[in-house]
Design a protein around this motif. Structure first.
Motif, PDB file in Angstrom:
ATOM      1  N   ALA A 165      -2.463  13.231   3.211  1.00  0.00           N
ATOM      2  CA  ALA A 165      -1.034  13.114   2.907  1.00  0.00           C
ATOM      3  C   ALA A 165      -0.447  11.842   3.493  1.00  0.00           C
ATOM      4  N   ALA A 166      -0.991  11.377   4.629  1.00  0.00           N
ATOM      5  CA  ALA A 166      -0.482  10.174   5.288  1.00  0.00           C
ATOM      6  C   ALA A 166      -0.680   8.930   4.432  1.00  0.00           C
ATOM      7  N   SER A 167      -1.539   9.021   3.422  1.00  0.00           N
ATOM      8  CA  SER A 167      -1.753   7.876   2.532  1.00  0.00           C
ATOM      9  C   SER A 167      -0.490   7.527   1.760  1.00  0.00           C
ATOM     10  N   GLY A 168       0.385   8.525   1.557  1.00  0.00           N
ATOM     11  CA  GLY A 168       1.590   8.287   0.774  1.00  0.00           C
ATOM     12  C   GLY A 168       1.319   8.171  -0.702  1.00  0.00           C
ATOM     13  N   ASN A 169       0.089   8.481  -1.110  1.00  0.00           N
ATOM     14  CA  ASN A 169      -0.301   8.403  -2.517  1.00  0.00           C
ATOM     15  C   ASN A 169      -0.578   9.822  -3.018  1.00  0.00           C
TER      16      ASN A 169
END
Length: 266
Positions: A165-169
């Motif tokens: 989720a931290a990827s922001g994608n």
């Protein structure tokens, strides 16, 4: 006059063509999430097909998760609202079915695929200066070596989901979630002795520190070493078969404050 069997023989192909056309209209945005498709009567008239043929086409879209049927007044076929959680579960089920092997021998393949995808997720997290508060929370939990194996595994699962989720994608997070759910649905063949937990924890700390410090190379190195460690562990067959290694010192596992550099003056 032609026999009635001929149209029925062509029905599956016609249904496939209708499903494909409607899918293209949904994916192109002609029908947005939440929109109601035209009524069955209107679609039958438009495509010049019988209700059984149309319903077969709609059934294919339902199976693909693109539409959902609602009954009663105001019911009909509606374009599905995207849900990362549901999509992740569907991907997990498909991945599990396609890779299933005896004695859970496919789990290392799922781990391999998950880490390869998370290499990209971690790099995006670094670029986007992602908040790692949730990663830190799981690291704190994993630092307590008295928790049960099941709690430790659950924490690793949550940490992997958080990293994705931290990827922001959203697309990468959804794909990663499918792999993670499929991987952690398989019961590992080995336990999690303290020295094994310490190794996992050391990699997790390096990943979190790399993201917090904006060091993509560090996160990549930690993930690659984690992949090698998990592959070796799977090949060993049990914790007892592995060499005993000295776990990292607890002071090495602490998360140092992020040092923010001032931008270079022009």
């Amino acid at each position: 006059m032609s026999s009635t069997s001929a149209p029925e023989g062509r029905a599956p192909d016609r249904a496939s063509a209708i499903a494909t056309l409607l899918q293209e209209n949904i994916l192109s945005g002609h029908y947005a999430p939440g929109d109601r498709l035209p009524s069955e009567a209107d679609l039958c008239a438009h495509f010049k097909v019988s209700r059984p043929t149309l319903r077969e086409a709609l059934g294919r879209l339902t199976a693909r998760g693109l539409i959902t049927a609602r009954r009663g007044a105001g019911g009909g076929a509606f374009v599905t609202q995207p849900s990362a959680a549901v999509a992740g579960e569907q991907i997990a089920a498909l991945v599990a079915l396609s890779t299933r092997a005896e004695d859970n021998a496919h789990r290392p393949l799922l781990t391999e695929a998950r880490i390869q995808l998370q290499l990209g997720c971690a790099e995006l997290a670094v670029l986007r200066k992602a908040d790692i508060a949730d990663l830190r929370a799981e690291i704190d939990l994993q630092s307590d070596f008295s928790i049960s194996d099941s709690d430790f595994v659950a924490s690793m699962r949550r940490m992997n989901l958080t990293l994705a989720a931290a990827s922001g994608n959203p697309a990468m997070a959804m794909l990663a979630q499918g792999l993670i759910e499929a991987e952690f649905a398989v019961t590992p063949q080995t336990g999690y002795a303290t020295r094994i937990r310490a190794r996992f924890l050391s990699y997790h700390v390096r990943i979190a520190n790399g993201i917090a410090g904006g060091r993509a190379d560090d996160t990549r190195a930690a993930l690659m070493e984690l992949w090698s460690f998990e592959a070796d562990r799977a090949g060993a067959g049990s914790d007892e078969a592995q060499p005993v290694e000295r776990p990292p010192r607890m002071r090495d596992l602490r998360l140092p404050p992020v040092q923010r550099l001032n931008p270079l003056s022009e």
